[in-house]
Enzyme design. Structure first.
Site, mmCIF file in Angstrom:
data_model
loop_
_atom_site.group_PDB
_atom_site.id
_atom_site.type_symbol
_atom_site.label_atom_id
_atom_site.label_comp_id
_atom_site.label_asym_id
_atom_site.label_seq_id
_atom_site.Cartn_x
_atom_site.Cartn_y
_atom_site.Cartn_z
ATOM 1 N N ASP A 191 -15.500 -10.731 -0.631
ATOM 2 C CA ASP A 191 -14.760 -11.243 -2.485
ATOM 3 C C ASP A 191 -15.865 -10.665 -3.193
ATOM 4 O O ASP A 191 -15.858 -12.022 -3.718
ATOM 5 C CB ASP A 191 -13.807 -11.987 -1.887
ATOM 6 N N ASP A 247 -9.062 -19.100 -0.356
ATOM 7 C CA ASP A 247 -8.723 -17.947 -0.234
ATOM 8 C C ASP A 247 -9.803 -16.468 0.004
ATOM 9 O O ASP A 247 -9.513 -15.170 0.603
ATOM 10 C CB ASP A 247 -7.383 -17.690 -1.436
ATOM 11 N N GLY A 255 -2.444 -13.756 -0.385
ATOM 12 C CA GLY A 255 -1.989 -12.777 0.278
ATOM 13 C C GLY A 255 -3.123 -11.749 -0.601
ATOM 14 O O GLY A 255 -3.014 -11.791 -1.357
ATOM 15 N N ARG A 288 -13.180 -1.157 2.891
ATOM 16 C CA ARG A 288 -14.395 -2.501 2.710
ATOM 17 C C ARG A 288 -14.134 -2.369 4.357
ATOM 18 O O ARG A 288 -12.632 -2.336 5.342
ATOM 19 C CB ARG A 288 -13.693 -3.661 2.361
HETATM 20 P P1 AMP Z 1 -9.578 -12.922 -6.077
HETATM 21 O O1 AMP Z 1 -9.305 -14.015 -7.521
HETATM 22 O O2 AMP Z 1 -9.512 -11.007 -6.718
HETATM 23 O O3 AMP Z 1 -9.650 -13.270 -4.654
HETATM 24 O O4 AMP Z 1 -7.880 -12.512 -6.053
HETATM 25 C C1 AMP Z 1 -7.151 -14.058 -6.082
HETATM 26 C C2 AMP Z 1 -5.890 -13.539 -5.798
HETATM 27 O O5 AMP Z 1 -5.028 -12.378 -6.450
HETATM 28 C C3 AMP Z 1 -5.245 -12.968 -4.040
HETATM 29 O O6 AMP Z 1 -3.915 -12.852 -3.470
HETATM 30 C C4 AMP Z 1 -5.435 -11.032 -4.659
HETATM 31 O O7 AMP Z 1 -5.039 -10.673 -4.082
HETATM 32 C C5 AMP Z 1 -4.516 -11.202 -6.086
HETATM 33 N N1 AMP Z 1 -4.945 -10.030 -7.308
HETATM 34 C C6 AMP Z 1 -5.821 -10.383 -7.618
HETATM 35 N N2 AMP Z 1 -6.310 -9.175 -8.347
HETATM 36 C C7 AMP Z 1 -4.956 -8.058 -8.333
HETATM 37 C C8 AMP Z 1 -4.409 -7.624 -8.706
HETATM 38 N N3 AMP Z 1 -4.674 -6.592 -9.584
HETATM 39 N N4 AMP Z 1 -3.300 -6.740 -8.513
HETATM 40 C C9 AMP Z 1 -2.512 -7.861 -7.712
HETATM 41 N N5 AMP Z 1 -3.031 -8.928 -7.141
HETATM 42 C C10 AMP Z 1 -4.356 -9.344 -7.436
HETATM 43 MG MG MG Z 2 -10.108 -13.399 -3.333
#
Ligand code: AMP
Ligand code: MG
Length: 479
Positions: free
Chosen positions: A256, A246, A89, A170
């Site tokens: 992303d 995701d 999420g 975004r």
């Molecule tokens: P990503 O690798 O950026 O695609 O993130 C993978 C998942 O981790 C997604 O659900 C992001 O919303 C969550 N996520 C990444 N960084 C953070 C953060 N600093 N705080 C909360 N959720 C995060």
């Molecule tokens: Mg992501």
């Protein structure tokens, strides 16, 4: 229309929880505008100067709301590095609502129901990268989410060291991901798969509304769009770095931006993500990964669509389409208009030669766009000259079969072979300056991002060669 006078709608909220949870943003301390994109604002129908909109920063920071805005985080799951990761999420992205077909989302806006161990923040470094790349991919003609503005702050965010928090506003026609369907398959809430499919058709594929086998056709559209986006990534040398399901948009656009990289020297097996120990998301594996991700999507959709029919579509469409589009772009990059049965081999030989020559991918094609029989401007940029020397002989004979006048061919090639590519070393320079409160490079990079094929004589410094020590670096996922 002024940005702060926009009126938003929130169609996703009609789906009700557990598709999302409502959440209020947590504002950053002392927010300030770093850069805004008038070009992206136009998508929303905004024609007044964003820089003069005194409410812009507060709206992005979450201390002020646009009319009609109701803020929420979306629920999804996904396969990360080949393994199902359960519920993920929006852990740090908060949706504001939709206008003119574009959904507004602020990334780095604080904790949500889905933050897990995270802090809900995004640091300046990664926000600069996301902001600029969204616009650069658009400038290159590649399907992508967009970015309207970037704000900085005084909020300290712990990463390997303390960094400053930032937020990117975004935009996307959809924020639904492959993983959104995977979530509702994993929980066994199969009726919700239909609800979501209906929403996706309404939002992203409205021509399928009321059509027979609409869900299957929706899957076919997703396959096509994904194939097309991956073909453009491969042609421009873009390595996404985290192709988890995701991070796969349901309408196939690039989404992303994390530890991505544009290839410096052409290196087929380039890995840009430090965490990717096995090279699963290496440059050459992006087509296969997208295929695998589309299989995961088919599995998730299988309670509402016949799996075998989806599998057949995937087999029939994905690889042939990707190859066809990739070859078409590469023909244009080589300035070849006629079809010749040996062209596939010519391209294969080119890629092999580039790899052996140790030569900058972008610069090579830019130089090739001015090729007039004199090989030295090209060979001079290679570490190993002999491989491309041979290839250029083949190329010269092939060019003899073309009718186009040389000047015209050069013009056409210069319009498809970018001069300005936002490589990691130049982004890093902009980031280091920004971390020292000098944001001047960000708007320069934005200027070339929109017009990467043009010459910008006052911005030549943005094309300086990649220092040896910075070539094909791996980046950390920490963001
Ligand atoms: P990503 O690798 O950026 O695609 O993130 C993978 C998942 O981790 C997604 O659900 C992001 O919303 C969550 N996520 C990444 N960084 C953070 C953060 N600093 N705080 C909360 N959720 C995060
Ligand atoms: Mg992501």
């Amino acid at each position: 229309m002024k940005f702060s006078n926009l009126k938003l709608k929130t169609p996703y909220l009609e789906l009700e929880p557990p598709f999302y949870t409502k959440v209020e943003p947590t504002p950053l301390k002392n927010p300030f505008l770093i850069s805004a994109s008038q070009d992206a604002a136009k998508l929303l129908g905004v024609d007044e100067d964003l820089n003069l909109d005194e409410k812009l920063v507060d709206i992005i920071n979450g201390s002020l709301k646009l009319e009609g805005s109701e803020t929420f985080a979306m629920c999804y799951s996904g396969h990360q590095f080949g393994h199902f990761a359960g519920r993920l999420g929006d852990g740090r992205a908060i949706n504001l609502g939709k206008v003119n077909g574009w959904n507004l989302q602020v990334k780095g806006a604080g904790l949500t129901e889905y933050s897990r161990q995270g802090d809900g923040r995004a640091v300046l470094r990664s926000s600069i990268r996301e902001y600029l790349l969204s616009e650069a991919m658009y400038g290159l003609g590649i399907s992508t989410t967009r970015a309207l503005a970037l704000i900085g702050s005084d909020t300290d965010v712990p990463r390997k060291r303390w960094e400053k928090g930032a937020i990117v506003l975004r935009l996307s026609p959809t924020w639904v991901r492959f993983g959104t369907f995977e979530y509702f398959n994993s929980t066994g809430e199969h009726s919700k798969l239909k609800t979501l499919a209906d929403y996706v058709i309404e939002e992203s594929f409205p021509h399928l509304k009321g059509v027979e086998s609409a869900y299957l056709k929706m899957y076919a559209e997703i396959v096509k769009n994904t194939a097309s986006t991956i073909a453009s990534w491969q042609s421009v040398g873009f390595n996404h770095g985290v192709m988890n399901t995701d991070n796969m948009s349901i309408d196939g656009r690039t989404i992303d931006y994390g530890p991505f990289a544009f290839l410096d020297d052409y290196k087929k097996e380039n890995i840009c993500n430090e965490t990717d120990r096995d090279g699963q998301y290496r440059f050459s594996n992006q087509p296969a990964t997208a295929h695998w991700n589309l299989e995961r999507l088919a599995v998730a959709l299988s309670p509402i669509i016949n799996y075998d029919e989806m599998d057949e579509i995937l087999d029939d469409i994905f690889r042939p389409m990707l190859e066809k589009e990739y070859n078409k772009i590469m023909q244009a990059k080589m300035g070849l208009e006629k079809e010749d049965e040996d062209d596939k081999d010519l391209l294969y030989q080119l890629l092999r030669s580039l790899e052996m020559a140790s030569v900058d991918y972008t610069l090579f094609f830019r130089k090739l766009s001015r090729f007039n029989g004199d090989k030295s401007p090209i060979l001079d940029i290679c570490i190993n000259r002999e491989y491309l020397e041979k290839w250029l002989d083949m190329y010269e004979s092939r060019l003899a079969k073309e009718d186009l006048a040389i000047k015209k061919r050069h013009e056409k090639m210069l319009a498809v072979n970018p001069k300005y590519i936002l490589k990691n070393h130049i982004l890093q320079e902009a980031i280091e300056k920004a971390q020292a409160d000098d944001f001047s490079m960000i708007d320069d990079l934005l200027t070339v991002a929109y017009k990467p094929f043009d010459e910008h004589l006052d911005l030549e410094y943005l094309t300086k060669p990649v220092p040896m020590s910075s070539k094909n670096l791996k980046l950390s996922c920490s963001s």
